[in-house]
Enzyme design. Structure first.
Site, mmCIF file in Angstrom:
data_model
loop_
_atom_site.group_PDB
_atom_site.id
_atom_site.type_symbol
_atom_site.label_atom_id
_atom_site.label_comp_id
_atom_site.label_asym_id
_atom_site.label_seq_id
_atom_site.Cartn_x
_atom_site.Cartn_y
_atom_site.Cartn_z
ATOM 1 N N HIS B 157 0.837 -1.217 0.000
ATOM 2 C CA HIS B 157 0.000 0.000 0.000
ATOM 3 C C HIS B 157 0.869 1.263 0.000
ATOM 4 O O HIS B 157 0.429 2.301 0.484
ATOM 5 C CB HIS B 157 -0.919 0.059 1.236
ATOM 6 C CG HIS B 157 -1.773 -1.144 1.447
ATOM 7 N ND1 HIS B 157 -3.116 -1.165 1.163
ATOM 8 C CD2 HIS B 157 -1.477 -2.387 1.928
ATOM 9 C CE1 HIS B 157 -3.617 -2.355 1.481
ATOM 10 N NE2 HIS B 157 -2.643 -3.117 1.936
ATOM 11 N N SER B 278 14.700 21.104 -17.124
ATOM 12 C CA SER B 278 13.551 21.925 -17.437
ATOM 13 C C SER B 278 14.006 23.196 -18.110
ATOM 14 O O SER B 278 15.036 23.764 -17.742
ATOM 15 C CB SER B 278 12.821 22.275 -16.133
ATOM 16 O OG SER B 278 12.011 23.418 -16.315
ATOM 17 N N LYS B 284 15.961 21.334 -11.998
ATOM 18 C CA LYS B 284 15.295 20.070 -12.244
ATOM 19 C C LYS B 284 16.176 19.030 -12.931
ATOM 20 O O LYS B 284 16.947 19.361 -13.814
ATOM 21 C CB LYS B 284 14.056 20.288 -13.140
ATOM 22 C CG LYS B 284 12.950 21.095 -12.498
ATOM 23 C CD LYS B 284 12.264 20.398 -11.354
ATOM 24 C CE LYS B 284 11.497 19.188 -11.821
ATOM 25 N NZ LYS B 284 10.450 19.484 -12.786
ATOM 26 N N GLU B 291 9.486 7.787 -17.023
ATOM 27 C CA GLU B 291 8.190 8.407 -17.321
ATOM 28 C C GLU B 291 7.708 8.047 -18.733
ATOM 29 O O GLU B 291 6.550 7.714 -18.932
ATOM 30 C CB GLU B 291 8.290 9.934 -17.213
ATOM 31 C CG GLU B 291 8.446 10.469 -15.812
ATOM 32 C CD GLU B 291 8.605 11.980 -15.822
ATOM 33 O OE1 GLU B 291 9.689 12.458 -16.208
ATOM 34 O OE2 GLU B 291 7.640 12.680 -15.472
#
Lengths: 460, 460, 460, 460
Positions: B157, B278, B284, B291
């Site tokens: 979980h 970025s 970043k 992804e």
């Protein structure tokens, strides 16, 4: 101590709406049999490892058998409060054996327990589906055998293309369902892995003999990695993929039966007992079974999409999302079983209208290819023969005739190579029987394919 | 005679928009290699059957090799007018061998030809994917081996549950990709069936030795039923199902790498060369590869849905709808290959921050289960021990301490059975090493699993 | 400073394989036009806010127009190294205006920029599709009008049920595509929201007049929340849902055209220019267009599944997964446009074989319901009349006759209420014209529906 | 006469297995209320048209109300033999009003009847869902308001990017669910079409006043084409598309709550009453609700795929496949309602740990963009500023410091333009409040957005 198996650290009771939302009893109830089998094997394994006494194991096993009977007789009322099937079983077990019941959950988590139950369930159901497929394939072979020699048009693009034997067409479906069988067998082998002992995720601290548990439960392998074991649902995904492919075959057969039942084709007569009528149109006799099976195809596809979506991007190990896995799985199992069952019943009663199919086989210029082949046999290159026959077809269509209804002189307009022997070449029987290549539609091939299939089915 | 291989009976030329709409060249172009292999085998089979002379077969084969080279050098301009790859090859072949080229299409249809090409293509690609999976599994095993002994929290979980070895976690993925390999191997076996000789649908009238063609092309079986052979796309559906399941595994791994790369987890460092930044936020460093792989998962699922939808309810045999089959198939092949390739490259460069993971393994009450087990070892029933520990956890949380940070007297509030030996029981190392059941996370088990995997990979 | 817009903090260069894997140029290239429009509006907004000078804005705008022309003339070579369309445009812009180009990206992120480009693209494409739907609906209305009065069987369960006008059948499709139009219009309204100014996720620090940007770009609204604006892909999902529903309509029409082109139905003649033949069967004329459109249905469904899967469970705000959104979107746009275009071309050339459909309308006991209605008009309850007619149908089938071919005395066996006027009641014309309820198939209704549709189409 | 409403022409009784397979009672039972409403309106319309007497209509209506009460009290045993809900109602009606019951089915078919029932059902459910969405949006706005001023990191790629207000994040979800509301409203309008009078497919022969029926049943429009009316399921597809999109939003929120509940993020505390624990790990408190909602997402997607697959390629008009439509529809309705309900209950109890989120907002170099903006304000071009800050970030990371923890001289290494005022520019509060562009995260913007939303919700 609270009511739940886990509420030691909780300060508020669970919201009732939450109990209903999180309960898995709607599907879990179908697993009690497997859950009890697993618990019996588990308590024997605990005894073998010395965690509990042999006598305790036997007392637990006897208590569990009592619970099984209670549930099978419908005497146990399921409640959302007890969350899942595991808690219901343990709750009833405590009623029979008292505090001893609390020892059963040693060295086990609901995470490995549900993985076990799901595998036991799916192994049993997959075996049942393989048996159904065997019966259905037998029915297809019988249908092929009973109609041996019946000619019909073979179609591409739903255009009449070349005459084939109805039996050859039926045996194409035999091939599809034989591949399905093979896929389910492979899936069965991969799902035959015993996960108990993985506990919540890291493996139990007790030195259980997992091979022993596997033997007790009829598994051939034990899982290799505890984290994988509790978070893997591949066996469901693979089953549902195989079920989806099987449904494409059923949908194709169904589409054909719907077409063949139409006034326009009129190739088969489905038995009254498998059709319904219309409440408003008294003449209707609807092919409901094939329509419903075709309609149920999307249901299995949708279940597969459901489960793929569910599993996508879940981090290891168990996540509560996975509770939703059994809904599409059980629905797919039930849908596929129902579709196979109804087809097993209906197939022996399909009556092929051989007069209609035979006449249709002789019309629509299906002998055009054979005329081209005839010309090739007389020395013309195939592409040229094709073009030449194309012109003959156009001419014949204008006359409202079939190729074999043209006179020899009419035919010779298109090539001087055509002789009297062309009429034999253009007959339906010869067209069919000339296709003697292995896998072709010639009567001798199809008869051999039927014989081979019967032997295989007997051997299975 | 017209331009098309089929326009003998047509009175109007094809509309240009129709040519563009119906052309399959966008995907077919990738099949030329297999199409030519198939044609060479076919002309040799024609010669063996006496349909053409041996010298003609050799002349055709030589001409086909020339076409192969022309296409591979990019010298052939593909055109929608010539519809498909088969026509392009024949067109170029005619340029080399003249009228003889027209004999090649004897005893063959585009229906069995495309079935052949697709099978040859997919067999080659599936073999490549199995090889990629082997390399990736090796990388996972290497990662496990390189980080042996690194502790991290195991999650259920997404809550910290029990400490595990990072290597155990990595080996869970090894198991998943090993199952994928096994599924692709089974799919490969079922796609290894030679369809040529089925002609349009009914089988050719020529007595071709189909086993000979199969041997020439490296197939182990020939198709049993001509109608099935030209209308079957099971092999694609099964491949795409296996690819979809494989993508769920890649998506789960990717999800974890994204989580682990966050400031909050901070468990791994992905190499700069595999990240981007970025354009607006200079600080970043984004985990783009995981992804994108996660994002590509839907692409393969969508392709499977596409093909299932396409095949649903199609009557036998070939229908033009099936031309659309190669788009999702090739996209799935390319997507899966690209994802595996990038992971094979990136995996050896993943740096596990063992300090961070180790500290995390020791926090969050992950030793609660072990305290319960400790109590069970002192004679308490598991369910009671669970409740007792639940209370200890609640108390410790209020104090802002972990269980092992409580004093003995504090611990004894919850049970008199607790003694000094409890602190050993609650250490991360002991918790991990106590899980020595087969498949558990103890160091000796994981080391054995790594060794076994290395032996298996070497043997494959 | 490095090559990338973000590599200030990076120590390693990007791996070449990573550049290829992460590049979005395969789809982005189609967005250059919108990207440049957006950049021009953005630089004017920057000037209005005083961030750059008006003259700088005009210089940038002029430079961007030069880039647009370069790209439209195919003079710009796209490279994976420059990642996306935004960087390509800026790179070329720098070639024209030098260092000034670097000011353009102020107050903007690629996150809001791609959200803008995608919305501009989809608004334009959706408008185009609405226009195509208008043309197609006009073609359907024209087809209905041209065939007014042609009777054909209406089907349920693919069984002949009641005669209808062909025009009524065609107008059912008009209704479907009118609903599609309405759905695309609603989707268009919801996608008409300008996201620029949201920057990476939190909003820009510059006080831009976003309403001004919206006006420049033809948007009617600006986004309300910057985090939503950069992570929302609802407008794509809604478009793809509408496209999927539209494809179900095209698939149904296509299925019917395939059926109607078969030898068995023979209801329509598709123009040669829209059909292809067979390379092996010279007589074939295949309904390729409807088959391919039917086959492309799954492609749009698959794209929807792809995008739903992609968006599921993504945390806010932008994630790199979302780069994959444009692939299914653009594929769905292109597929739907191509299908509509080919149907707009083909529909005016569909020839209905009114002799065949008219004969079919009079056979298959389609007047059974009307005989029941006749009995009801004579005072019998409907359910009884239905049963009575059911018996008459069974009897007539045994005789090989239609109901209207039975003699009066034969009919009276089933009910004494039947009189001579029954034959009028059973004629195809009367059956059709009796269905004068609004929405029914009577000629006057269908003519009115056609008229209403024509007025609506003119007004749109 | 037989037992079925259609068996006049049948010679064999229906097979029992066929009755079970074809029965739709499993889902139809939920429609009785709407079926009875429809029948009451229908008998009044029949009376108005003079087909039955007004007194008969009232007797029928009274009988139907009795049936409604019997069913609602659970007194009616449903049976597969009676096929569907329509037959059950009529069967019970006959028990109350005798032979008159048989007149009810005049001028109606089960085809238009089920189309009506499904529309009445879905209109009611859609209205309920819109109301739930309103309540949920209110809860989100309340959550935003209650936590106004709480800072947290804003993420892209799950990397900390820029600080935002928690309320801004919550309001992003408000926007999503507001769009959902708008989509359901549009869907509701398109489903608000009354199909009765279409009969089986061609329209009834009775001159019913369909507008009257529509008024009685609360519809605003009547269907325009009888064939479309009985074969259209667009309204279901559109609802399920909207539901799927809504589930993507719920899945995203759920994913975030799962992340935020982890030990690593620790941003929120979900109430005990909405969590469960572990049967094996006493310390666990699992975010079951978000996990289950996330898991249920696939269920709605799967239902959409099911229905799209089902409808694809169905020829007009009604086909029995369509009986399967209500299973995915009702499951999607129930799933979405349950998910919204549980979120409406849970949302007010979510406790944001503002200390944790605030600290996180100030770490991870989220002020890097603002440093770049600071440099731009001092005259540097943005791309240069970006690169310069990238270097500062890399340097600070090596020192283990944040940017605002560097001394002025350290900062000035990277640009001489940096002055003392930089520290204000880098504070979380100023970073947030500087983003005052419309839609940005500045406190004044978010407060205004909350106010606007409250007004809108009150007005709805």
């Amino acid at each position: 101590m609270g009511e739940k198996p886990w509420d030691g650290r909780f300060s508020e009771p669970t919201d009732k709406a939450v109990e209903a939302f999180t309960s898995s009893m709607a599907v879990d109830r179908h697993l009690y049999h497997y859950d009890i089998d697993g618990s019996i094997a588990h308590c024997r394994t605990l005894a073998r490892a010395g965690v509990i006494a042999e006598t305790e194991a036997e007392e637990l096993a006897a208590g569990l058998e009592k619970v099984r009977q209670e549930i099978s007789r419908g005497e146990v009322v399921f409640s959302d409060r007890l969350e899942d099937i595991h808690m219901h079983v343990e709750d009833r077990l405590a009623a029979h054996v008292g505090a001893l019941a609390r020892k059963l959950h040693t060295a086990r988590s609901r995470n490995d327990q549900i993985a076990l139950d799901a595998r036991l369930y799916l192994k049993a159901e997959t075996r049942g589906i393989i048996a159904q497929l065997r019966a259905f394939r037998q029915a297809l072979v019988d249908l092929a055998e009973a109609n041996m020699g019946v000619a019909m048009p073979g179609y591409t693009h739903l255009q009449r293309a070349q005459p084939v034997l109805f039996s050859h067409h039926a045996m194409a479906y035999y091939e599809m369902f034989t591949r399905d069988t093979s896929r389910f067998c492979d899936a069965l082998e991969r799902m035959d892995v015993m996960p108990l002992g993985s506990a919540a995720l890291a493996g139990t601290t007790y030195r259980l003999d997992r091979e022993y548990t596997a033997r007790l439960l009829g598994f051939s392998k034990v899982s290799e990695n505890s984290m994988d074991a509790v978070s893997d649902r591949d066996f469901m995904l693979e089953f549902m993929s195989a079920a989806s492919i099987c449904m494409t075959h059923l949908s194709r057969l169904s589409e054909e039966l719907v077409l063949w039942s139409s006034a326009e084709f009129d190739f088969v007569d489905l038995p009254d007992a498998f059709c319904t009528g219309s409440s408003i149109m008294p003449q209707k006799k609807n092919p409901d079974i094939p329509e419903l099976v075709r309609g149920k195809t999307g249901r299995v596809f949708g279940g597969l999409v459901n489960l793929l979506t569910l599993m996508k991007s879940l981090p290891l190990t168990y996540n509560r999302d996975m509770q939703e896995d059994k809904i599409p799985l059980m629905d797919a199992v039930d849908t596929l079983k129902a579709c196979l069952d109804i087809y097993i019943r209906m197939t022996p009663n399909i009556r092929v209208k051989s007069g209609v199919t035979g006449r249709a086989a002789g019309r629509g210029f299906q002998n055009a290819t054979d005329l081209a082949d005839y010309l090739v046999s007389k020395g013309m290159a195939f592409r040229e023969a094709h073009a030449c026959v194309g012109k003959a077809v156009a001419w014949a269509m204008d006359c409202g005739k079939e190729l074999h209804e043209l006179s020899l002189s009419e035919l010779q307009q298109f090539s001087g190579k055509i002789g009297e022997d062309v009429y034999d070449a253009l007959s339906v029987e010869q067209m069919i029987d000339r296709r003697r290549v292995f896998g072709g539609t010639a009567r001798e091939n199809v008869a051999a394919a039927v014989k081979k299939a019967k032997q295989r089915l007997e051997a299975e």
